[in-house]
Enzyme design. Structure first.
Site, short mmCIF file in Angstrom:
data_model
loop_
_atom_site.label_atom_id
_atom_site.label_comp_id
_atom_site.label_asym_id
_atom_site.label_seq_id
_atom_site.Cartn_x
_atom_site.Cartn_y
_atom_site.Cartn_z
CG ASP A 34 -60.55 46.30 2.57
OD1 ASP A 34 -60.76 47.53 2.49
OD2 ASP A 34 -61.41 45.45 2.30
CG HIS A 51 -56.91 56.29 2.34
ND1 HIS A 51 -57.16 54.94 2.26
CD2 HIS A 51 -58.00 56.90 1.80
CE1 HIS A 51 -58.34 54.74 1.71
NE2 HIS A 51 -58.89 55.91 1.44
CG LEU A 145 -39.05 43.38 1.54
CD1 LEU A 145 -39.61 41.99 1.75
CD2 LEU A 145 -39.75 44.37 2.46
C1 FPP Z 1 -58.75 50.01 1.05
O1 FPP Z 1 -59.36 50.46 2.24
C2 FPP Z 1 -57.51 50.71 0.87
C3 FPP Z 1 -57.16 51.44 -0.20
C4 FPP Z 1 -58.01 51.60 -1.40
C5 FPP Z 1 -55.88 52.18 -0.24
C6 FPP Z 1 -54.75 51.46 0.38
C7 FPP Z 1 -53.58 52.34 0.49
C8 FPP Z 1 -52.75 52.36 1.55
C9 FPP Z 1 -52.91 51.47 2.72
C10 FPP Z 1 -51.58 53.25 1.59
C11 FPP Z 1 -50.75 53.06 0.37
C12 FPP Z 1 -49.37 53.26 0.63
C13 FPP Z 1 -48.45 53.46 -0.32
C14 FPP Z 1 -47.04 53.35 0.03
C15 FPP Z 1 -48.80 53.84 -1.69
P1 FPP Z 1 -60.76 51.23 2.15
O2 FPP Z 1 -60.49 52.67 2.01
O3 FPP Z 1 -61.57 50.62 1.08
O4 FPP Z 1 -61.35 50.93 3.56
P2 FPP Z 1 -62.89 50.71 3.88
O5 FPP Z 1 -63.31 49.44 3.17
O6 FPP Z 1 -62.89 50.56 5.36
O7 FPP Z 1 -63.62 51.90 3.41
#
Ligand code: FPP
Length: 255
Positions: A34, A51, A145
């Site tokens: 997150d 992201h 892994l």
């Molecule tokens: C939440 O942070 C994160 C997500 C919804 C997306 C997570 C995805 C990745 C870290 C990359 C994925 C990688 C692969 C390999 C598929 P947020 O956007 O809600 O953050 P915020 O709460 O600060 O807005």
């Protein structure tokens, strides 16, 4: 969308040496990644840059988990609730696995990582499904892994699927209601072949589960950090492992 025009941002530093203070290693670590959006906002960058940086950090943390010989790393990449986000962001997130694999699959293969996915993949773009299927095929014999990516995953949806499967077996007279026990459910989970997570990490200071592995986390140890996911580094991962090895796991019993 071209990724190579994106601002270059320094990656977190990782080493490949184990910290000798860490002697107890969880078999299965699950992470709610997150804070990508807030990480980007702090830097005056668009959310999707967060992201993208989060995606690169997945590779860094896979390396660290591999160094410590963690057996399974389950990452929450897109939830069944994330469809509520603006279309442009959803489209970007939908393409991330494909982008991740196009950049990192050769390394992951060399590093003996086995890729798996959980969630309803049929709603992902065809090109993303194709990239995922290719990665599953190319890594299926790897013995290192297990990198288990939760994509269009929701724990309540998983439970609905479990209930449907049980109902179907009852309809076909393969099962009677009084035969249903915990095993009946465990066998039907998307993670049925994996050990339950030993350690759950959530980044960005939020203290909630957000519909992630609700059944599987019944006896998992939780560790939270304020670090945003793109900034979650080897240092934080080690802190989580150090905290984990201090925990006394009693599973409802006595020591
Ligand atoms: C939440 O942070 C994160 C997500 C919804 C997306 C997570 C995805 C990745 C870290 C990359 C994925 C990688 C692969 C390999 C598929 P947020 O956007 O809600 O953050 P915020 O709460 O600060 O807005």
């Amino acid at each position: 969308m071209a990724f190579n025009y994106w601002p270059f941002i320094n990656k977190n530093k990782t080493t490949t040496e184990k910290d000798t203070q860490i002697t107890v290693i969880p078999d299965h670590v699950a992470i709610i990644m997150d804070g990508n959006g807030r990480w980007a906002k702090q830097r005056g960058l668009p959310r999707i840059t967060g992201h993208k940086q989060g995606m690169d950090n997945v590779k860094q943390i896979v390396e660290v988990a591999n160094t410590y010989e963690v057996k399974v790393l389950t990452l929450y990449a897109f939830s069944t609730e994330n469809w509520k986000r603006p279309e442009q962001e959803v489209n970007f997130l939908m393409k991330l696995p494909q982008e991740f694999l196009s950049v990192y699959l050769p390394d992951l293969i060399k590093e003996n990582v086995k890729i798996e996915v959980i969630g309803h993949l049929e709603r992902l773009p065809k090109s993303t499904q194709k990239a995922i299927n290719n990665a599953l095929e190319k890594t299926k014999h790897n013995t290192g892994l297990i990198l288990n990516i939760a994509m269009n995953y929701g724990s309540r949806l998983e439970m609905v699927d479990v209930v449907k499967s049980i109902a179907e077996d009852i309809r076909l007279n393969k099962l009677t209601p009084d035969q249903i026990d915990e095993q009946t459910i465990n066998q039907r989970l998307y993670t049925s072949h994996l050990p339950e997570p030993d350690l759950l990490i959530r980044t960005s200071g939020e203290i909630r589960l957000s519909n992630f592995l609700l059944w599987q986390l019944a006896y998992t140890e939780f560790w939270f950090t304020d670090a945003y996911w793109p900034a979650f580094s080897e240092h934080e991962f080690k802190q989580a492992l150090l905290a984990y090895q201090q925990r006394k796991r009693r599973y409802g019993g006595l020591e």
